[in-house]
Every structure is written in structure tokens, then in C-alpha cells.
Design a protein around this motif. Structure first.
Motif, PDB file in Angstrom:
ATOM      1  N   LEU A 154      -7.994   6.912   4.670  1.00  0.00           N
ATOM      2  CA  LEU A 154      -8.156   6.807   3.214  1.00  0.00           C
ATOM      3  C   LEU A 154      -9.359   7.631   2.766  1.00  0.00           C
ATOM      4  CD1 LEU A 154      -7.614   2.962   2.652  1.00  0.00           C
ATOM      5  CD2 LEU A 154      -5.937   4.793   2.404  1.00  0.00           C
ATOM      6  N   THR A 155      -9.265   8.198   1.574  1.00  0.00           N
ATOM      7  CA  THR A 155     -10.399   8.940   1.022  1.00  0.00           C
ATOM      8  C   THR A 155     -11.388   7.925   0.427  1.00  0.00           C
ATOM      9  OG1 THR A 155      -9.455   9.109  -1.195  1.00  0.00           O
ATOM     10  CG2 THR A 155      -8.870  10.859   0.362  1.00  0.00           C
TER      11      THR A 155
ATOM     12  N   THR B 106      -0.862   4.732  -1.023  1.00  0.00           N
ATOM     13  CA  THR B 106      -2.029   4.739  -0.129  1.00  0.00           C
ATOM     14  C   THR B 106      -1.654   4.077   1.190  1.00  0.00           C
ATOM     15  OG1 THR B 106      -2.757   2.750  -1.304  1.00  0.00           O
ATOM     16  CG2 THR B 106      -3.935   4.775  -1.815  1.00  0.00           C
TER      17      THR B 106
ATOM     18  N   LEU C 184       0.830  -1.214   0.000  1.00  0.00           N
ATOM     19  CA  LEU C 184       0.000   0.000   0.000  1.00  0.00           C
ATOM     20  C   LEU C 184       0.864   1.264   0.000  1.00  0.00           C
ATOM     21  CD1 LEU C 184      -2.865  -1.102   2.403  1.00  0.00           C
ATOM     22  CD2 LEU C 184      -2.996  -0.835  -0.076  1.00  0.00           C
TER      23      LEU C 184
ATOM     24  N   GLN D   6      -9.295   1.869   6.987  1.00  0.00           N
ATOM     25  CA  GLN D   6      -9.627   2.942   6.034  1.00  0.00           C
ATOM     26  C   GLN D   6      -9.707   4.326   6.660  1.00  0.00           C
ATOM     27  OE1 GLN D   6     -11.978   0.579   6.892  1.00  0.00           O
ATOM     28  NE2 GLN D   6     -13.988   1.498   7.069  1.00  0.00           N
TER      29      GLN D   6
ATOM     30  N   GLU E  97     -12.433   7.886  -2.525  1.00  0.00           N
ATOM     31  CA  GLU E  97     -11.888   7.529  -3.829  1.00  0.00           C
ATOM     32  C   GLU E  97     -10.819   6.434  -3.704  1.00  0.00           C
ATOM     33  OE1 GLU E  97     -11.233   7.786  -8.053  1.00  0.00           O
ATOM     34  OE2 GLU E  97     -12.908   8.032  -6.677  1.00  0.00           O
ATOM     35  N   GLN E  98      -9.928   6.570  -2.711  1.00  0.00           N
ATOM     36  CA  GLN E  98      -8.879   5.550  -2.496  1.00  0.00           C
ATOM     37  C   GLN E  98      -9.520   4.194  -2.151  1.00  0.00           C
ATOM     38  OE1 GLN E  98      -6.659   7.807   0.473  1.00  0.00           O
ATOM     39  NE2 GLN E  98      -4.854   7.798  -0.848  1.00  0.00           N
TER      40      GLN E  98
ATOM     41  N   LEU F  43     -10.994   2.734  -5.323  1.00  0.00           N
ATOM     42  CA  LEU F  43      -9.945   2.220  -6.207  1.00  0.00           C
ATOM     43  C   LEU F  43      -9.346   0.914  -5.683  1.00  0.00           C
ATOM     44  CD1 LEU F  43      -8.083   5.522  -7.205  1.00  0.00           C
ATOM     45  CD2 LEU F  43      -9.382   4.016  -8.727  1.00  0.00           C
ATOM     46  N   LEU F  44      -9.146   0.824  -4.373  1.00  0.00           N
ATOM     47  CA  LEU F  44      -8.559  -0.394  -3.790  1.00  0.00           C
ATOM     48  C   LEU F  44      -9.515  -1.587  -3.856  1.00  0.00           C
ATOM     49  CD1 LEU F  44      -6.602   0.920  -0.671  1.00  0.00           C
ATOM     50  CD2 LEU F  44      -5.635  -0.280  -2.643  1.00  0.00           C
TER      51      LEU F  44
ATOM     52  N   THR G  87       2.003   1.973  -3.405  1.00  0.00           N
ATOM     53  CA  THR G  87       0.965   2.496  -4.303  1.00  0.00           C
ATOM     54  C   THR G  87       0.526   3.900  -3.888  1.00  0.00           C
ATOM     55  OG1 THR G  87      -0.843   1.562  -2.995  1.00  0.00           O
ATOM     56  CG2 THR G  87       0.043   0.176  -4.760  1.00  0.00           C
TER      57      THR G  87
END
Length: 173
Positions: A56-57, A23, A18, A53, A59-60, A63-64, A21
Motif C-alpha cells: 500500500l502507498t 486497495t 479492500l 501494508q 496515501e492509501q 485514507l484507510l 475499494t
């Protein structure tokens, strides 16, 4: 020096992946206590690696997880391939990667699909084909419906168009 446990190795591997990437997130690890089903061989050591999470946004997270969990499935496939590389079978572990409750929600959906297919097959006497499942999800339905003696399941087709078929069990004389 003590070797790290499979769970710690899994958490560290996923955390590094992560970070690479872009994130970064913490990873919570849990040993899955899953009593073997009747007739099943006891499972490999099973670990749930949950991506935290909190930072994390939306969006992230999206995507994940990916479309229909495709990215999460790929990360899980990689984890199981890489972390078991070169290990003797008895030392291998199975990792489930979870994020934002996706696996738990998806498991409930898959059980509902299996139940609906079972009901439909019993009502019609025909077969029901379930599309758009990952190989892990097909395995879940196979093992869930294994409990029903009047039904059988098999897979038909080739990846990525491999579907699960539920039909009445053929009676063997």
C-alpha cells in the motif's frame, strides 16, 4: 465440508472489501488472548485482523485509517455488524481492524489520556471531560478506570458530541 473459522471469515470479508475499494492487500489474523479482567465476563472470541501494508502507498494507508481513525473504525463497525449477522450470540466474534500499528499506538495514547484524567481528578477533586473519542475508545477508558475505586466514569452528550467524564467516585453509605 468444514465451515471456515470466524477468523478466516473475517480475513476473507476484509480482503474482499479492500479489493472492492481498489486497495487489495493481504490480511493477517490473530486470536486476541486477553484474560478477562477481575469481574469481567469472559470476552467473545476476539480477533485482530491486520491489513498488510507492504503493497500500500502512504496515501492509501492514510485514507484507510482516516481522520482520527474514523475510516478504520467504520470498517471495524461494518465487520462486526456483517460478520455476526444472524449468528447466535455464543457464535459471535469481535473483530479489531489494525493497520500500520494505528490501534496499538492509539491504545497507548488512550491509556495515557485516562491516566492523565485520573491524576487531574485526584488533584483537583473536580471532573475532567475527555472529548473526541469513538465509542470503542470510551469503552476502553471506562474499563481501564474501572480498576480505580476512587474514580467513576460516565458518558455525557449525544453522538457525535458524546464525551467521557471522569470524576471522584461518590461514596455510598
Amino acid at each position: 465440508m468444514m465451515l471456515e473459522s470466524p477468523m478466516e471469515r473475517g480475513q476473507q470479508w476484509l480482503k474482499t472489501l479492500l479489493q472492492l475499494t481498489g486497495t487489495p492487500a493481504e490480511i493477517k489474523g490473530n486470536l486476541e488472548i486477553d484474560p478477562p479482567q477481575f469481574g469481567d465476563s469472559p470476552k467473545l472470541n476476539s480477533y485482530w485482523l491486520t491489513i498488510d501494508q507492504t503493497n500500500l502507498t502512504t496515501e492509501q494507508i492514510r485514507l484507510l485509517i482516516g481522520a482520527d481513525g474514523s475510516v478504520l473504525d467504520s470498517i471495524q463497525y461494518l465487520a462486526n455488524s456483517v460478520l455476526n449477522l444472524g449468528l447466535p450470540e455464543e457464535s459471535q466474534a469481535f473483530y479489531t481492524i489494525e493497520l500500520n500499528g494505528y490501534r496499538v499506538k492509539r491504545q497507548a495514547e488512550i491509556h495515557a489520556m485516562a491516566q492523565a484524567a485520573a491524576n487531574e481528578v485526584r488533584a483537583s477533586g473536580g471532573e475532567v471531560e475527555i472529548k473526541s473519542l469513538s465509542s470503542a475508545e470510551r469503552r476502553q477508558i471506562h474499563s481501564f478506570l474501572k480498576e480505580f475505586a476512587d474514580l467513576q466514569t460516565f458518558s455525557r452528550g449525544r453522538e457525535p458530541h458524546r464525551n467521557l467524564v471522569v470524576c471522584p467516585a461518590t461514596t455510598v453509605e
